[in-house]
Design a protein around this motif. Sequence first.
Motif, PDB file in Angstrom:
ATOM      1  N   THR A  29       0.835  -1.199   0.000  1.00 35.40           N
ATOM      2  CA  THR A  29       0.000   0.000   0.000  1.00 35.40           C
ATOM      3  C   THR A  29       0.871   1.251   0.000  1.00 35.40           C
ATOM      4  N   LEU A  30       1.869   1.228   0.890  1.00 33.27           N
ATOM      5  CA  LEU A  30       2.762   2.370   1.033  1.00 33.27           C
ATOM      6  C   LEU A  30       3.440   2.688  -0.296  1.00 33.27           C
ATOM      7  N   ASP A  31       4.006   1.650  -0.925  1.00 36.16           N
ATOM      8  CA  ASP A  31       4.739   1.872  -2.177  1.00 36.16           C
ATOM      9  C   ASP A  31       3.813   2.329  -3.289  1.00 36.16           C
ATOM     10  N   ASN A  32       2.607   1.785  -3.311  1.00 38.87           N
ATOM     11  CA  ASN A  32       1.650   2.200  -4.329  1.00 38.87           C
ATOM     12  C   ASN A  32       1.314   3.681  -4.202  1.00 38.87           C
ATOM     13  N   ILE A  33       1.080   4.118  -2.984  1.00 36.32           N
ATOM     14  CA  ILE A  33       0.747   5.528  -2.799  1.00 36.32           C
ATOM     15  C   ILE A  33       1.974   6.389  -3.088  1.00 36.32           C
ATOM     16  N   MET A  34       3.129   5.860  -2.682  1.00 40.45           N
ATOM     17  CA  MET A  34       4.393   6.554  -2.949  1.00 40.45           C
ATOM     18  C   MET A  34       4.557   6.768  -4.457  1.00 40.45           C
ATOM     19  N   SER A  35       4.114   5.780  -5.241  1.00 40.63           N
ATOM     20  CA  SER A  35       4.268   5.898  -6.700  1.00 40.63           C
ATOM     21  C   SER A  35       3.470   7.085  -7.233  1.00 40.63           C
ATOM     22  N   GLY A  36       2.416   7.441  -6.511  1.00 40.70           N
ATOM     23  CA  GLY A  36       1.637   8.609  -6.907  1.00 40.70           C
ATOM     24  C   GLY A  36       2.415   9.905  -6.760  1.00 40.70           C
ATOM     25  N   ARG A  37       3.511   9.839  -6.008  1.00 35.29           N
ATOM     26  CA  ARG A  37       4.315  11.044  -5.784  1.00 35.29           C
ATOM     27  C   ARG A  37       5.389  11.213  -6.843  1.00 35.29           C
ATOM     28  N   SER A  38       5.521  10.240  -7.758  1.00 34.85           N
ATOM     29  CA  SER A  38       6.704  10.230  -8.635  1.00 34.85           C
ATOM     30  C   SER A  38       6.809  11.501  -9.471  1.00 34.85           C
ATOM     31  N   LEU A  39       5.647  12.076  -9.827  1.00 42.49           N
ATOM     32  CA  LEU A  39       5.707  13.305 -10.618  1.00 42.49           C
ATOM     33  C   LEU A  39       6.273  14.464  -9.804  1.00 42.49           C
ATOM     34  N   LYS A  40       6.210  14.312  -8.484  1.00 44.61           N
ATOM     35  CA  LYS A  40       6.668  15.401  -7.625  1.00 44.61           C
ATOM     36  C   LYS A  40       8.128  15.226  -7.210  1.00 44.61           C
ATOM     37  N   MET A  41       8.717  14.104  -7.598  1.00 45.21           N
ATOM     38  CA  MET A  41      10.120  13.865  -7.250  1.00 45.21           C
ATOM     39  C   MET A  41      10.985  14.702  -8.187  1.00 45.21           C
ATOM     40  N   HIS A  42      11.898  15.478  -7.620  1.00 46.82           N
ATOM     41  CA  HIS A  42      12.688  16.360  -8.463  1.00 46.82           C
ATOM     42  C   HIS A  42      14.090  15.841  -8.718  1.00 46.82           C
ATOM     43  N   ARG A  43      14.585  15.033  -7.838  1.00 47.10           N
ATOM     44  CA  ARG A  43      15.955  14.519  -8.016  1.00 47.10           C
ATOM     45  C   ARG A  43      15.967  13.521  -9.167  1.00 47.10           C
TER      46      ARG A  43
ATOM     47  N   ARG B  22      -3.557   6.768  -3.849  1.00 47.22           N
ATOM     48  CA  ARG B  22      -2.526   7.012  -4.862  1.00 47.22           C
ATOM     49  C   ARG B  22      -2.856   8.271  -5.660  1.00 47.22           C
ATOM     50  N   ALA B  23      -4.143   8.447  -5.999  1.00 40.81           N
ATOM     51  CA  ALA B  23      -4.545   9.640  -6.740  1.00 40.81           C
ATOM     52  C   ALA B  23      -4.345  10.887  -5.883  1.00 40.81           C
ATOM     53  N   LEU B  24      -4.644  10.784  -4.582  1.00 41.46           N
ATOM     54  CA  LEU B  24      -4.494  11.932  -3.688  1.00 41.46           C
ATOM     55  C   LEU B  24      -3.038  12.334  -3.522  1.00 41.46           C
ATOM     56  N   ALA B  25      -2.146  11.337  -3.643  1.00 35.16           N
ATOM     57  CA  ALA B  25      -0.721  11.598  -3.446  1.00 35.16           C
ATOM     58  C   ALA B  25      -0.220  12.642  -4.433  1.00 35.16           C
ATOM     59  N   MET B  26      -0.915  12.782  -5.564  1.00 32.70           N
ATOM     60  CA  MET B  26      -0.506  13.785  -6.557  1.00 32.70           C
ATOM     61  C   MET B  26      -0.926  15.182  -6.137  1.00 32.70           C
ATOM     62  N   GLU B  27      -1.654  15.285  -5.045  1.00 32.39           N
ATOM     63  CA  GLU B  27      -2.214  16.571  -4.610  1.00 32.39           C
ATOM     64  C   GLU B  27      -2.910  17.264  -5.776  1.00 32.39           C
ATOM     65  N   PRO B  28      -3.906  16.613  -6.375  1.00 30.76           N
ATOM     66  CA  PRO B  28      -4.519  17.132  -7.592  1.00 30.76           C
ATOM     67  C   PRO B  28      -5.462  18.297  -7.317  1.00 30.76           C
ATOM     68  N   ASP B  29      -5.700  19.084  -8.362  1.00 30.87           N
ATOM     69  CA  ASP B  29      -6.729  20.121  -8.279  1.00 30.87           C
ATOM     70  C   ASP B  29      -8.068  19.533  -8.685  1.00 30.87           C
ATOM     71  N   LEU B  30      -7.992  18.601  -9.640  1.00 37.98           N
ATOM     72  CA  LEU B  30      -9.207  17.937 -10.098  1.00 37.98           C
ATOM     73  C   LEU B  30      -9.008  16.433  -9.979  1.00 37.98           C
ATOM     74  N   LEU B  31      -9.935  15.796  -9.296  1.00 35.62           N
ATOM     75  CA  LEU B  31      -9.835  14.356  -9.091  1.00 35.62           C
ATOM     76  C   LEU B  31     -10.964  13.690  -9.863  1.00 35.62           C
ATOM     77  N   LEU B  32     -10.610  12.805 -10.780  1.00 33.40           N
ATOM     78  CA  LEU B  32     -11.624  12.096 -11.556  1.00 33.40           C
ATOM     79  C   LEU B  32     -11.794  10.704 -10.972  1.00 33.40           C
ATOM     80  N   LEU B  33     -13.002  10.384 -10.545  1.00 29.97           N
ATOM     81  CA  LEU B  33     -13.239   9.066  -9.953  1.00 29.97           C
ATOM     82  C   LEU B  33     -14.188   8.284 -10.860  1.00 29.97           C
ATOM     83  N   ASP B  34     -13.694   7.171 -11.375  1.00 29.38           N
ATOM     84  CA  ASP B  34     -14.526   6.368 -12.256  1.00 29.38           C
ATOM     85  C   ASP B  34     -15.154   5.236 -11.454  1.00 29.38           C
TER      86      ASP B  34
END
Lengths: 275, 661
Positions: free
Chosen positions: A116-130, A185-197
């Motif tokens: 679970t942790l790693d999956n949510i962490m993967s949602g942060r990948s766009l925010k990783m700068h290094r 995982r979607a929340l990890a991106m800190e989105p402005d718009l969240l699409l839930l299907d």
Amino acid sequence: MNAFATDMTAEPDGVPETAHSEELLRVDNVSLSFGGVKAITDISFDILKGEIRAIIGPNGAGKTSMLNVINGFYHPQEGTITWRGKERRKMKPYEAASQGIARTFQNVALFKGMTTLDNIMSGRSLKMHRNFFWQVIWRGPAEREEIEHRRKVEDIIDFLEIQAIRKTPVGRLPYGLQKRVELGRALAMEPDLLLLDEPMAGMNLEEKEDMSRFILDVNQEFGTTIALIEHDMGVVMDLSDRVVVLDYGKKIADGPPEEVQANQNVIDAYLGVSH
Amino acid sequence: MVGSASASPRGEDTFPKILLHNAKVLGTRTAFREKDFGIWQSWTWSEVCEEIRAFSIGLKSLGIEAGDKVAIVGANRPRLYWSMVAAQAVGAVPVPVYSDSVAEEMAYVLGHAEVKFAVVEDQEQVDKLLSMSEEVPTLKDVIYDEMRGLRDYDHTHLHSYESLQNKGRELQAQNSSLSREWEEGFAGGKGDDVAVMLYTSGTTGRPKGVMLSFDNLAVSARNANVFDHLDETEEVLAYLPMAWIGDHVFSLAQAFTAGYCVNCPESIDTIDVDRREIAPTYFFAPPRVFEMLLTHIMVQMEDAGKTKRAMFDYFMKIARKVGEKILNGEDVDAKDRLLYRLGEFLVYGPLKNRMGLTRMKVGYTAGEAIGPEIFRFYRSLGLNLKQLYGQTEASVYITLQPDGEIFGDTVGKPAPDVELKIADNGEVMYRSPGVFVGYFKNDEATKETKTADGWVHTGDAGIIAENGHLKIIDRAKDVGKLTDGALFAPKYIENKLKFFPNIKEAVAFGHERDVVAVFLNIDLTAVGSWAERNNVNYASYQELAAHPDVYSMVESHVDQVNRDLSREPMMAGAQIRRFLILHKELDADDGELTRTQKVRRSFIADRYAPLIEALYDGSKTKHVRTEVTFEDGRKGAIEATVEIRDMEPHVPGKDYQEAAE
């Protein structure tokens, strides 16, 4: 004596109407077809900042296609999409993601073998700068960055009350929890718009209630705008501020839940009429 | 008061005073830990003192007065424990309430206690309190710990814990003498002031508010600390309901008097992991926790590889043979001792680690009888698990098993300073420094329970064995007779049944009846695992419970119990003649169990009257419809046709004769 009772019963979601006035996303006259099949025909609607917007309609009405258009997975042949006041043309899904649009899927799309942790962490990948080099070395800045991201992820884990499954591989979790992890995982991106299907598809009553609570809380606590597709009408009517109804790729109604519920076109679309 | 004389020479007499003392003497030692955001956050005694001081001053600014009642509702969290002492510091009385009780139950307790303030965990509890404004007209302000979902609520009478605490800090900053005034406020507090009010779970009738004084708690706690050599180095896990006397004494009274560290788990679902990480040195659990842990291990061993299983079986045999003797310090021959040590390395050690009991110095179980097999299992691993017998009215401790004097069927010798006697009707009575002040607003009940010279009726029937140990048979009022005059002790029979891992709950009937008959609940974990291994398909509890193979399995357990009963001259007449497996699990939400998971016999008898009738009219099946309450308060119904099986009784004493021949 009971001043307490009366002045504290404010509805949790009793946000004044004026709160949602700024337009976040606008879809104008969008049409999408696959070969000869028209999935969406000339649809227009808007999503206001901070609202919960539901997209409903019978099977095959074009709801998921609409979400795919919004997050750049499909490109409509006609019409325009305006995101934060700027008209946008062909956009790749990851570009949409980096601009603050996150989504969850009808069928859970997680890395089953990861925790679970790693999956949510993967949602942060766009925010990783290094860069990759630093990630491999994992010292100094990269380590600090990861700690910062982990902190965010722990916030989400706490928020979604999934501490107990933090280190459990997602594939071993029941479906309801997997859906929750996907939301995380979607929340990890800190989105402005969240699409839930269909966030509640296949859930039992208790899981649905939990999920509704989480969706409301996300909307309230983080101020995230939410567009959701859902078949459970009770959920839709309770959660959403406004509803857009599609049928055979066309928009047949748009407005507050009560209004949509009373609309004859909508009733016909769901119950069927002889043509 | 018996206590006040002996309290003062042993140290400070109220918890706020003990807090100041600990902050001075143990200032840098860790007092509380809570796992939050995946990390154990900790507070030292001096930090805790500051936290409590700020919150307490904040409370005062709300207009709290001495004698006001403050409800505490929520899961075990440091802030909720601190709120209790913060309230005590301004002379108010904390009333911890079972947080999972349904609104109606909670409303009764809060209304009866006339609470003016409430400190609660989160939105769920806030909503619950808001819904009961009619039943609790005295309630003025609600303070919550977790903000989530509450942002848009009207905050005129609603406050966040943090904001109140910050207000306390601001006030202190503005007025430097405030801090001293706060300390002076409770300096005059006396040991016989009421410290806390705990509502008993009420197996019978409405819950009663047990008032306990600081002396009751502090003296009992200090006695227990001395008895088991507990000091400031202990670690405990606070995971049992805060409204329960056990948790109040272990996680607050003993923690404050000994100065040890209280660890609050991350959430109710992570307790197993959290226990493993903390490895408590002093551990308390009701028998069902130990049963669950054992069931879990056994289920996992079934799935383990052949070598592992063989190793487990072999070393468990060694442990059963010599483990307890080694623990009791008896003589064991060198070869066995060596094997046991090898087992410790290969099996017992890893097992204890798995359960988070590696560092356990002493562990207690109480509340109800623990299965002798289960009890022996833990002791044979070298864990110093003991039984105690206690009550809310006694500030827990009545009897304790001293180290080295552990007998499965007794609950030990009187705790320090406790006098014990058996009344003429067989009821156990005690007198101790822990004896409660009285029931709140219920003098009649106080008089019925507590005699003028301080003896308390426990309501349990028992005997004192020759070695001075107390043996509890049953609730005094539950012990009945069959129509043929045979003694019928329902709990005794039920406990025998519940010792089988497959049976979760049992309710026996027989008073003024011809024969004994029982309702059973299967254990979904144990039987579910069995079903998985034997390819038995089922979709719900109801379906599994009605399965013929499950019935046969349970029948063999009932037969075993009958054989046991037939060997005991007193009990042989009360063998089980008919049984059925209930179509639903007994549940506290339906009022069938108390919040501490004890069966409410008379309620069940009413609710399932048609089934009881069927037990005694000879029918083989019975169709029933039962209303159930879901967690959110909605109601539904389940229907089922329940099978009833007949049992052949064993001839009394026959097994003995066979063994003798």
